[in-house]
Design a protein around this motif. Structure first.
Motif, PDB file in Angstrom:
ATOM      1  N   UNK A  13      14.396  22.939  43.586  1.00 27.31           N
ATOM      2  CA  UNK A  13      14.520  23.639  42.307  1.00 27.31           C
ATOM      3  C   UNK A  13      15.897  24.266  42.170  1.00 27.31           C
ATOM      4  N   UNK A  14      16.414  24.851  43.235  1.00 26.83           N
ATOM      5  CA  UNK A  14      17.725  25.474  43.182  1.00 26.83           C
ATOM      6  C   UNK A  14      18.802  24.465  42.809  1.00 26.83           C
ATOM      7  N   UNK A  15      18.698  23.254  43.348  1.00 21.60           N
ATOM      8  CA  UNK A  15      19.675  22.212  43.017  1.00 21.60           C
ATOM      9  C   UNK A  15      19.585  21.847  41.541  1.00 21.60           C
ATOM     10  N   UNK A  16      18.369  21.775  41.025  1.00 23.52           N
ATOM     11  CA  UNK A  16      18.180  21.451  39.610  1.00 23.52           C
ATOM     12  C   UNK A  16      18.728  22.551  38.720  1.00 23.52           C
ATOM     13  N   UNK A  17      18.449  23.802  39.082  1.00 21.60           N
ATOM     14  CA  UNK A  17      18.933  24.939  38.300  1.00 21.60           C
ATOM     15  C   UNK A  17      20.459  24.944  38.267  1.00 21.60           C
ATOM     16  N   UNK A  18      21.068  24.713  39.414  1.00 22.75           N
ATOM     17  CA  UNK A  18      22.531  24.738  39.495  1.00 22.75           C
ATOM     18  C   UNK A  18      23.140  23.621  38.659  1.00 22.75           C
ATOM     19  N   UNK A  19      22.568  22.434  38.733  1.00 23.38           N
ATOM     20  CA  UNK A  19      23.136  21.291  38.010  1.00 23.38           C
ATOM     21  C   UNK A  19      22.899  21.396  36.505  1.00 23.38           C
ATOM     22  N   UNK A  20      21.684  21.680  36.110  1.00 18.74           N
ATOM     23  CA  UNK A  20      21.322  21.657  34.701  1.00 18.74           C
ATOM     24  C   UNK A  20      21.790  22.899  33.949  1.00 18.74           C
ATOM     25  N   UNK A  21      22.040  23.976  34.675  1.00 24.26           N
ATOM     26  CA  UNK A  21      22.477  25.204  34.025  1.00 24.26           C
ATOM     27  C   UNK A  21      23.951  25.270  33.740  1.00 24.26           C
ATOM     28  N   UNK A  22      24.736  24.414  34.381  1.00 25.00           N
ATOM     29  CA  UNK A  22      26.172  24.442  34.158  1.00 25.00           C
ATOM     30  C   UNK A  22      26.785  25.808  34.401  1.00 25.00           C
TER      31      UNK A  22
END
Length: 295
Positions: free
Chosen positions: A157-166
């Protein structure tokens, strides 16, 4: 989405022409509000706003639009008319009475077209980073390339948050909440080719005739940060010229995902707009937030 929030809404399902449409029903006993997410989004993006509106005295539902979230993933028809017909079906099947339609991005565009085609349906319209737009032949290729670049499955989830949140954690959290957790990681709950097809009409024409057909009070909420939103000054000026009663507000420090970046501000704007007499709402703004004025 937190577990505490997930326990505060119930799923309502409407089937139209064989297409399953899933809604989060937050309950409430006041005027009806229907929330519509943007392209590749999901109903959960509205959780904070939905809860605040319900607690402020509204009955609130958020729709997973066709092709998204818990609704039909691969509908054959992803035309603008199909999205509008879905909104009408949800309003009728779930017994909503002249709801306020609140939509972000492509969801705002759906709300706009619904208000134009069915002027007696909405009591008011709130467009978050959405407008009539113009033909954009390159939009589908750009969106397709963006989806193709996603490093899926996301390992965490942390990887997704970092990538998708810009770089913007609230935005990343909102997008990550819409992912499907599988054994090998987190995956989108939509298919990229369906999303690209959903933009067929937006790529080829503008919707100014529909814009001028709207008769209900309308609030436009625009991102106003370093990156800004997608509604430029020229488009907003034309929106205001064609509909002099338009009430527009820019929210400093935000981009396209205003509803995720500042749900507290959006809540204040929506409830303030709905709580004012129509004429006053059309002419006044929230100066501290940087208002766009057409008067």
């Amino acid at each position: 989405m937190t577990d505490s929030l997930s326990s505060r809404w119930t799923e309502r399902v409407v089937v139209r022409d064989g297409v399953r449409l899933s809604c989060r029903d937050w309950g409430g006993s006041g005027p009806d509000v229907l929330l519509l997410h943007g392209l590749a989004g999901h109903a959960g993006e509205w959780d904070a706003t939905a809860l605040a509106l319900r607690d402020a005295g509204y009955r609130v539902l958020a729709l997973d639009q066709r092709g998204h979230g818990s609704s039909e993933r691969r509908p054959a028809d992803v035309s603008r008319a199909a999205y509008v017909a879905d909104v009408v079906a949800v309003v009728r099947e779930l017994g909503l009475h002249r709801p306020v339609l609140v939509g972000q991005s492509l969801g705002g565009h759906t709300a706009l077209l619904t208000a134009a085609a069915h002027p007696g349906l909405p009591a008011a319209l709130v467009l978050v980073e959405a407008g009539p737009g113009g033909s954009n032949p390159g939009v589908q290729a750009a969106i397709g390339d963006w989806f193709a670049a996603w490093p899926v499955p996301f390992p965490s989830r942390e990887a997704a948050v970092a990538y998708l949140g810009g770089g913007k954690r609230p935005v990343g959290e909102g997008w990550a909440d819409g992912l499907d957790t599988r054994g090998d990681g987190l995956w989108p709950r939509f298919d990229a080719d369906v999303m690209v097809r959903a933009l067929d009409e937006n790529a080829t024409r503008a919707f100014w005739d529909e814009w001028t057909a709207i008769t209900c009070p309308t609030l436009a909420v625009l991102g106003q940060g370093e990156q800004g939103g997608i509604i430029g000054d020229e488009e907003y000026a034309e929106m205001a010229r064609l509909r002099p009663g338009l009430y527009g507000v820019g929210v400093p420090g935000t981009g396209h995902d205003v509803h995720l970046e500042r749900p507290d501000v959006l809540h204040a704007l929506v409830t303030g707009f709905l709580g004012r007499p129509v004429r006053r709402a059309a002419r006044r703004a929230f100066p501290c937030l940087g208002a766009h004025s057409n008067s």
